[in-house]
Design a protein around this motif. Structure first.
Motif, PDB file in Angstrom:
ATOM      1  N   MET A 263     -23.159 -56.707   5.300  1.00 11.47           N
ATOM      2  CA  MET A 263     -23.976 -58.119   5.194  1.00 11.47           C
ATOM      3  C   MET A 263     -23.273 -58.979   4.409  1.00 11.47           C
ATOM      4  O   MET A 263     -22.797 -58.927   3.245  1.00 11.47           O
ATOM      5  N   ALA A 264     -23.346 -60.518   4.951  1.00 16.21           N
ATOM      6  CA  ALA A 264     -22.698 -61.456   4.120  1.00 16.21           C
ATOM      7  C   ALA A 264     -23.784 -61.603   2.945  1.00 16.21           C
ATOM      8  O   ALA A 264     -24.883 -61.921   2.995  1.00 16.21           O
ATOM      9  N   ILE A 265     -22.957 -61.768   1.641  1.00 14.30           N
ATOM     10  CA  ILE A 265     -23.716 -61.990   0.641  1.00 14.30           C
ATOM     11  C   ILE A 265     -23.451 -63.454  -0.255  1.00 14.30           C
ATOM     12  O   ILE A 265     -23.980 -63.889  -1.169  1.00 14.30           O
ATOM     13  N   GLY A 266     -22.274 -63.968   0.365  1.00 13.39           N
ATOM     14  CA  GLY A 266     -21.932 -65.292  -0.206  1.00 13.39           C
ATOM     15  C   GLY A 266     -20.465 -64.954  -1.048  1.00 13.39           C
ATOM     16  O   GLY A 266     -19.729 -65.892  -0.669  1.00 13.39           O
TER      17      GLY A 266
ATOM     18  N   TRP B   2     -20.580 -70.510  -4.591  1.00 15.63           N
ATOM     19  CA  TRP B   2     -21.202 -69.506  -4.131  1.00 15.63           C
ATOM     20  C   TRP B   2     -20.250 -68.442  -3.665  1.00 15.63           C
ATOM     21  O   TRP B   2     -20.709 -67.263  -3.160  1.00 15.63           O
ATOM     22  N   SER B   3     -19.096 -68.864  -3.278  1.00 19.74           N
ATOM     23  CA  SER B   3     -17.908 -67.944  -2.751  1.00 19.74           C
ATOM     24  C   SER B   3     -17.400 -67.212  -4.002  1.00 19.74           C
ATOM     25  O   SER B   3     -16.600 -66.301  -3.486  1.00 19.74           O
ATOM     26  N   GLU B   4     -17.509 -67.697  -5.278  1.00 24.12           N
ATOM     27  CA  GLU B   4     -17.008 -66.788  -6.346  1.00 24.12           C
ATOM     28  C   GLU B   4     -17.843 -65.950  -7.036  1.00 24.12           C
ATOM     29  O   GLU B   4     -18.800 -66.319  -7.360  1.00 24.12           O
ATOM     30  N   CYS B   5     -17.482 -64.529  -7.339  1.00 22.47           N
ATOM     31  CA  CYS B   5     -18.465 -63.704  -7.743  1.00 22.47           C
ATOM     32  C   CYS B   5     -18.775 -64.133  -9.077  1.00 22.47           C
ATOM     33  O   CYS B   5     -19.962 -63.932  -9.497  1.00 22.47           O
ATOM     34  N   ASN B   6     -17.977 -64.646 -10.015  1.00 18.62           N
ATOM     35  CA  ASN B   6     -18.480 -65.054 -11.471  1.00 18.62           C
ATOM     36  C   ASN B   6     -19.615 -66.262 -11.316  1.00 18.62           C
ATOM     37  O   ASN B   6     -20.248 -66.113 -12.011  1.00 18.62           O
ATOM     38  N   ASP B   7     -19.029 -67.163 -10.518  1.00 17.13           N
ATOM     39  CA  ASP B   7     -19.837 -68.287 -10.505  1.00 17.13           C
ATOM     40  C   ASP B   7     -21.441 -67.860 -10.130  1.00 17.13           C
ATOM     41  O   ASP B   7     -22.483 -68.063 -10.625  1.00 17.13           O
TER      42      ASP B   7
END
Length: 230
Positions: free
Chosen positions: A225-228, A154-159
């Motif tokens: 805001m943090a979104i992951g 969940w830290s990667e945009c593509n994933d």
């Protein structure tokens, strides 16, 4: 005497023309991870712009997130590497219009198992014996049925974006490449029309009226805001 001398030294240094810049002490944040070349979802995310007409509506929805953040955080914290609370929130919006009386899977009432695809979830009976809670439904949808804590970084945009789209279905990617999924992109310049109006039934003229998950996540990120992922 020592303290006075130290203070005098600092004042002399400042008087010499030095200007303290606190930001200069902070290391610049690492850029977000991107594949090289960028993937389909990465390119779309990086170029996405929210339609100005939707900003007020998006901010109004984000207020629901802030009011109920504890519940979304609770779903994230059910597992190590759990689905980020912001992602739980946008999925909840698409599937249940943020109702805590409906299943996160597909929006049917929590008074029974799911009625639509996926049918008959959760498999377990409600803990209170009569009606499922939002948390029971969310745990089943995200972690028992989809197993998202083990399959997604969940830290990667593509994933993240690929699995948000997969949660709804990959029909747009597989069969309608000229239409970007409104589940993600409604409310941005990436979407105008075309949608699945029922399971397996696509209309090229129908317009999705719901906010896309990425439109909300983009706005949340722009508001700090943090979104992951980034």
């Amino acid at each position: 005497m020592f303290k006075f001398a130290a203070l005098l030294g600092v004042l002399t240094f400042v008087a010499s023309g030095f200007k303290y810049n606190p930001d200069a002490q902070k290391p610049s944040p690492e850029p977000p991870f991107r594949h090289n070349p960028k993937t389909h979802h990465e390119k779309l995310w990086d170029s996405a712009k929210i339609n100005a007409s939707q900003v007020f509506r998006i901010d109004k929805s984000i207020s629901l997130y802030l009011d109920n953040k504890g519940r979304y955080d609770g779903v994230e914290n059910m597992r190590n590497g759990g689905v980020p609370s912001a992602v739980v929130f946008v999925l909840h919006g698409r599937e249940s219009t943020w109702s805590f009386r409906k299943h996160l899977h597909e929006g049917s009432p929590l008074t029974g198992r799911t009625k639509w695809v996926p049918i008959g979830r959760p498999l377990a009976t409600p803990k209170n014996g009569s009606s499922y809670t939002f948390e029971e439904s969310a745990e089943d949808a995200l972690y028992k049925l989809k197993d998202l804590e083990n399959k997604v970084d969940w830290s990667e945009c593509n994933d993240s974006l690929y699995n948000i789209e997969k949660y709804n279905g990959l029909g747009y990617l597989k069969y309608h490449k000229d239409v970007l999924s409104p589940y993600l992109w409604s409310g941005t310049q990436h979407y105008t029309k075309g949608k699945y109006v029922a399971d397996g039934k696509f209309s090229s003229t129908a317009v999705d009226k719901q906010l896309g998950t990425c439109a909300i996540l983009k706005r949340m990120q722009s508001r700090g805001m943090a979104i992951g992922f980034r």
